[in-house]
Design an enzyme around this catalytic site. Sequence first.
Site, PDB file in Angstrom:
ATOM      1  N   THR A   1       0.827  -1.159  -0.049  1.00 32.49           N
ATOM      2  CA  THR A   1      -0.055   0.035  -0.012  1.00 32.49           C
ATOM      3  C   THR A   1       0.731   1.230  -0.044  1.00 32.49           C
ATOM      4  O   THR A   1       2.034   1.214   0.613  1.00 32.49           O
ATOM      5  CB  THR A   1      -0.802  -0.107   1.282  1.00 32.49           C
ATOM      6  OG1 THR A   1      -0.161   0.005   2.452  1.00 32.49           O
ATOM      7  CG2 THR A   1      -1.853  -1.071   1.025  1.00 32.49           C
TER       8      THR A   1
ATOM      9  N   GLN B   1      -2.859   6.243   2.570  1.00 31.16           N
ATOM     10  CA  GLN B   1      -4.071   6.052   3.552  1.00 31.16           C
ATOM     11  C   GLN B   1      -5.172   5.776   2.594  1.00 31.16           C
ATOM     12  O   GLN B   1      -5.297   6.507   1.524  1.00 31.16           O
ATOM     13  CB  GLN B   1      -4.132   7.166   4.407  1.00 31.16           C
ATOM     14  CG  GLN B   1      -5.278   6.913   5.489  1.00 31.16           C
ATOM     15  CD  GLN B   1      -5.206   7.957   6.560  1.00 31.16           C
ATOM     16  OE1 GLN B   1      -5.501   9.128   6.134  1.00 31.16           O
ATOM     17  NE2 GLN B   1      -5.295   7.782   7.836  1.00 31.16           N
TER      18      GLN B   1
ATOM     19  N   GLY C   1      -0.595  -3.368  10.937  1.00 31.93           N
ATOM     20  CA  GLY C   1      -1.517  -3.098  12.181  1.00 31.93           C
ATOM     21  C   GLY C   1      -2.667  -3.363  12.159  1.00 31.93           C
ATOM     22  O   GLY C   1      -3.260  -3.775  10.836  1.00 31.93           O
ATOM     23  N   ASP C   2      -3.573  -2.847  12.965  1.00 30.69           N
ATOM     24  CA  ASP C   2      -5.048  -3.100  12.786  1.00 30.69           C
ATOM     25  C   ASP C   2      -5.610  -2.027  11.838  1.00 30.69           C
ATOM     26  O   ASP C   2      -6.596  -2.243  11.116  1.00 30.69           O
ATOM     27  CB  ASP C   2      -5.867  -2.759  14.228  1.00 30.69           C
ATOM     28  CG  ASP C   2      -5.438  -3.825  15.087  1.00 30.69           C
ATOM     29  OD1 ASP C   2      -5.533  -5.003  14.871  1.00 30.69           O
ATOM     30  OD2 ASP C   2      -5.101  -3.433  16.355  1.00 30.69           O
ATOM     31  N   GLY C   3      -4.866  -0.973  11.474  1.00 34.20           N
ATOM     32  CA  GLY C   3      -5.670  -0.010  10.449  1.00 34.20           C
ATOM     33  C   GLY C   3      -5.848  -0.552   9.087  1.00 34.20           C
ATOM     34  O   GLY C   3      -6.830  -0.140   8.549  1.00 34.20           O
TER      35      GLY C   3
ATOM     36  N   GLY D   1       2.426  -4.104  12.973  1.00 37.38           N
ATOM     37  CA  GLY D   1       2.320  -2.472  13.127  1.00 37.38           C
ATOM     38  C   GLY D   1       2.608  -2.326  14.641  1.00 37.38           C
ATOM     39  O   GLY D   1       3.251  -3.165  15.687  1.00 37.38           O
ATOM     40  N   SER D   2       2.249  -1.198  15.144  1.00 34.38           N
ATOM     41  CA  SER D   2       2.315  -0.796  16.718  1.00 34.38           C
ATOM     42  C   SER D   2       0.881  -1.115  17.422  1.00 34.38           C
ATOM     43  O   SER D   2       1.281  -1.622  18.680  1.00 34.38           O
ATOM     44  CB  SER D   2       2.640   0.568  16.988  1.00 34.38           C
ATOM     45  OG  SER D   2       1.308   1.524  16.037  1.00 34.38           O
TER      46      SER D   2
ATOM     47  N   ASP E   1     -11.831   1.650  16.140  1.00 30.06           N
ATOM     48  CA  ASP E   1     -10.464   0.761  15.666  1.00 30.06           C
ATOM     49  C   ASP E   1      -9.290   1.604  15.706  1.00 30.06           C
ATOM     50  O   ASP E   1      -8.360   1.253  14.626  1.00 30.06           O
ATOM     51  CB  ASP E   1     -10.564   0.109  14.262  1.00 30.06           C
ATOM     52  CG  ASP E   1     -11.707  -0.795  14.447  1.00 30.06           C
ATOM     53  OD1 ASP E   1     -12.249  -0.985  15.386  1.00 30.06           O
ATOM     54  OD2 ASP E   1     -12.050  -1.411  13.317  1.00 30.06           O
TER      55      ASP E   1
END
Length: 587
Positions: free
Chosen positions: A152, A155, A178-180, A209-210, A555
């Site tokens: 990617t 955003q 990460g979750d994003g 991710g963090s 989220d």
Amino acid sequence: METQALHIQRLRPKPEARPRGGLVPLAEVSGCCTLRSRNPSDAAAYFCIYTYPQGRRGGRRRAARTFRADGAAAYEENRAEAQRWATALMCLLRGLPLPGDREITPELLPRPPRLLLLVNPYGGRGLAWQWCKNHVLPMISEAGLSFNLIQTERQNHARELVQGLSLSEWDGIVTVSGDGLLFEVLNGLLDRPDWEEAVKTPVGILPCGSGNALAGAVNQHGGFEPALGVDLLLNCSLLLCRGGSRPLDLLSVTLASGSRCFSFLSVAWGFVSDVDIQSERFRALGSARFTLGTVLGLATLHTYRGRLSYLPAAVEPASPTPAHGLPRAKSELTLAPAPAPAPPVAHSPLHRSVSDLPLPLPQPALASPGSPEPLPILSLNGGGPELVGDWGGAGDAPLSPDPLLPSPPSSPKALLSPITEGVPEMPASSGLPPPTPDALGAISTGGPPDHLLPPLGTPLPPGWVTLEGDFVLMLAISPSHLGADLVAAPHARFDDGLLHLCWVRGGISRAALLRLFLAMERGSHFSLGCPQLGYAAARAFRLEPLTPRGVLTVDGEQVEYGPLQAQVHPGLGTLLTGPPGRAGQDP
């Protein structure tokens, strides 16, 4: 009895009374391959098992165990024997039954799953791409999975990609971040005109991710011990290689402006969302950003006045007890119970191709034919191929892959972003830009209707419970984990059909709030008896902040501040979880 481990024992020159390392839990096996000697006079066939055992100091280390089938004079007969063993092992790994009355052949295996991997190269302090290249891609190649990979670039890039995919060509979409990134994928699927079918596409997450909350829940569901960093990534990769999925509850969240998004994780207000957003400037620290953010948040602790209303679940979990906290909502190979498992290794360089990467998996070095070393045997009712040796990962071996198992078909074509060797160029700041209130994009027109929710600003129907006062935090969470090492709702399941509401009232001391979060690492915060801590299982909720300024997140992504409401849609999505471990099985 469920198959849980392989038993390897040396039988020549004499059986071992106490075999060393004889148990190989299936949970530690990523896959296997069949091999042929480069020496044309060698009539033996070989197969290799790839394992990731946990070391004494924790962490996994890759090991390959190679076995020789040489019971026949002809190579083709030995090849058939190696093929039978490799097929049997793959059936065990993927939970497929072994036939009791017919020959074990590769036709027993379904075609390899076709996965689309989406990688955020800036995730995890910019280490996501390196971790993907060094750990994820070699492991899923060992498992024989078919995949394409896309990096990617900005955003909402993943959201745009999945909106245009031909989903019938894929068996799953896996985010390496990460979750994003998974938030983008799920909302992109629900933005499609065919959202009812699109949202059934299995999705998975490999944590780089963090914030790795969902991966922490997957790790627990798989029966692994809590883990962070590369350890967590390898655990989740092993589960992905095994296959298996579960329904995933999703929350539809309606914001003050009328826009709607879908959440797989949480809605937060107060202390949790403050820490999440204010720690964005420490993203270079990885998961440590939350620790630093928590310390700073405690130093400037705020309370927020608001009104929380919720529709109680028809069957609510039992109340927390001081002793236990919240209770849970509801072969032919020689077998042995597997111990509980949980990683760093060196792998081959990544080729430029991003479709079914032909990674040259290193092979074990073989002992010479006249080696005096005793040869262990992987026992299959008393007989089987001989273990040639264990391999640590260096040097070329005199073996080459022999495609005895069905070769994966060519991956479907996809619009692929350019992939470059090495780490992509990083922007001046580490990580993606901080989320903005409009980061969630346009209004979502897809997804099921919210039949439990009246329009925002209108009275709630009978049966709802309303709490008003000063709050330090409010958290609505769907899975068990708020972070990879934070178990906010220890009794939660991916598909329990519940919203787990937690709140902390004003009046709590900083020390007591810190104790809550320290206990949350073990999921024991409900057993502390904190009078300001509240919990309810719900099907829908409405939050009306009465303080003019504050932060709301969905989220982990910041959204517009103001009233919002949400309801759970049970089992709307599908999550690639791998097989459940003992701790992850339903009662």
